[in-house]
Each structure stands twice: as structure tokens, then as C-alpha cells.
Design a protein around this motif. Structure first.
Motif, mmCIF file in Angstrom:
data_model
loop_
_atom_site.group_PDB
_atom_site.id
_atom_site.type_symbol
_atom_site.label_atom_id
_atom_site.label_comp_id
_atom_site.label_asym_id
_atom_site.label_seq_id
_atom_site.Cartn_x
_atom_site.Cartn_y
_atom_site.Cartn_z
ATOM 1 N N ASP A 1 36.299 41.698 42.655
ATOM 2 C CA ASP A 1 36.583 42.904 41.890
ATOM 3 C C ASP A 1 36.328 44.112 42.794
ATOM 4 O OD1 ASP A 1 36.634 45.066 40.141
ATOM 5 O OD2 ASP A 1 35.355 44.113 38.637
ATOM 6 N N PRO A 2 37.324 44.935 43.073
ATOM 7 C CA PRO A 2 37.106 46.085 43.946
ATOM 8 C C PRO A 2 36.027 47.045 43.414
ATOM 9 C CG PRO A 2 39.451 45.828 43.459
ATOM 10 C CD PRO A 2 38.697 44.833 42.625
ATOM 11 N N ALA A 3 35.861 47.082 42.108
ATOM 12 C CA ALA A 3 34.858 47.956 41.505
ATOM 13 C C ALA A 3 33.450 47.373 41.592
ATOM 14 C CB ALA A 3 35.214 48.236 40.047
ATOM 15 N N ASP A 4 33.349 46.061 41.749
ATOM 16 C CA ASP A 4 32.056 45.373 41.837
ATOM 17 C C ASP A 4 32.274 44.108 42.675
ATOM 18 O OD1 ASP A 4 29.523 44.297 41.548
ATOM 19 O OD2 ASP A 4 29.549 44.306 39.353
ATOM 20 N N ILE B 1 33.923 38.330 40.366
ATOM 21 C CA ILE B 1 35.343 37.989 40.404
ATOM 22 C C ILE B 1 36.095 39.076 39.629
ATOM 23 C CG2 ILE B 1 37.085 36.341 39.623
ATOM 24 C CD1 ILE B 1 35.087 34.102 39.997
ATOM 25 N N ASN B 2 37.228 39.486 40.160
ATOM 26 C CA ASN B 2 38.092 40.436 39.478
ATOM 27 C C ASN B 2 38.380 39.891 38.072
ATOM 28 O OD1 ASN B 2 40.473 41.802 38.546
ATOM 29 N ND2 ASN B 2 40.904 42.384 40.657
ATOM 30 N N PRO B 3 38.205 40.707 37.031
ATOM 31 C CA PRO B 3 38.430 40.198 35.666
ATOM 32 C C PRO B 3 39.793 39.537 35.464
ATOM 33 C CG PRO B 3 37.384 42.342 35.579
ATOM 34 C CD PRO B 3 37.739 42.094 37.025
ATOM 35 N N SER B 4 40.814 39.990 36.182
ATOM 36 C CA SER B 4 42.134 39.372 36.018
ATOM 37 C C SER B 4 42.208 37.990 36.661
ATOM 38 C CB SER B 4 43.220 40.279 36.600
ATOM 39 O OG SER B 4 43.036 40.456 37.982
ATOM 40 N N TYR B 5 41.192 37.634 37.464
ATOM 41 C CA TYR B 5 41.139 36.320 38.114
ATOM 42 C C TYR B 5 39.981 35.456 37.605
ATOM 43 C CZ TYR B 5 44.385 38.167 41.631
ATOM 44 O OH TYR B 5 45.462 38.700 42.288
ATOM 45 N N ASP B 6 39.219 35.943 36.647
ATOM 46 C CA ASP B 6 38.027 35.239 36.158
ATOM 47 C C ASP B 6 38.394 34.318 34.999
ATOM 48 O OD1 ASP B 6 35.486 34.447 35.330
ATOM 49 O OD2 ASP B 6 34.670 36.476 35.324
#
Length: 110
Positions: free
Chosen positions: A73-76, A80-85
Motif C-alpha cells: 500500500d503506497p499510503a502504508d 498490502i494494498n487494500p485492492s490486493y488484500d
């Protein structure tokens, strides 16, 4: 079961005649983010990041796929990026696995 000549338990012996160092490709991938997973600790994430740094910079591998960079996730970046979790904050979703597969340079494995 008998062991191959010249080998001990746990020793696989010499490589087959067609598996030489000059033709084998060693590939590795980084470990994906784990923040939010039920067993997450900062210590575990520090180990993950240290292993990833080694994989990226050691030069020990012929090919490296940076799955961490692909799904984080670029923000954290520890998540994992929420769209990939997939929802457990450890395993990627189908979209995450697709992105990981698309990141593999098959030409680097030849």
C-alpha cells in the motif's frame, strides 16, 4: 531405503549431470507486507524488511521479483494494498496474485 553412493542422510549428493551451475538460474522474491495480520509484530516486520533488503541488494540471485513493491500500500508500505488484500492482511487476493504474476519477467529466468 539405500542412499545414493557417496551421500549421507540429508546430503543429496552431486547435482545431476545436466544441472550445472552455469546453466541453472537462481531466482528469489521479496516477502509481501504483513501489517494487520493477526500475528503481526514490529519485530517480524523488521525481519521481513531485512530479508527483503538482502534479496534486493545481495547480488546472490540471477533474478529477483519484488513482490513487496508490487502489492504494498503506497499510503502504508507495511500493509498490502487494500485492492490486493484477501482480507486476512497476509495473503493477496486474486487481483494481488495476478499483479504478482504479471511482475515476473520470464525472460530473466532463461
Amino acid at each position: 531405503m539405500p542412499h545414493a553412493e557417496g551421500t549421507d542422510r540429508g546430503d543429496a549428493g552431486p547435482p545431476p549431470h545436466n544441472a550445472t551451475r552455469s546453466t541453472a538460474c537462481s531466482a528469489s522474491s521479496t516477502i509481501t507486507p504483513i501489517k494487520g495480520w493477526r500475528s503481526y509484530t514490529e519485530e517480524r516486520d523488521n525481519v521481513r524488511q531485512a530479508v527483503n533488503e538482502f534479496i534486493r541488494t545481495s547480488g546472490d540471485f540471477d533474478a529477483v521479483v519484488d513482490f513487496d513493491a508490487v502489492v504494498r500500500d503506497p499510503a502504508d508500505p507495511q500493509r498490502i494494498n487494500p485492492s490486493y488484500d484477501s482480507g486476512d492482511h497476509l495473503h493477496p487476493s486474486d487481483a494481488g496474485y495476478r499483479a504478482m504474476a504479471e511482475a515476473i519477467d520470464l525472460g530473466a529466468l532463461r
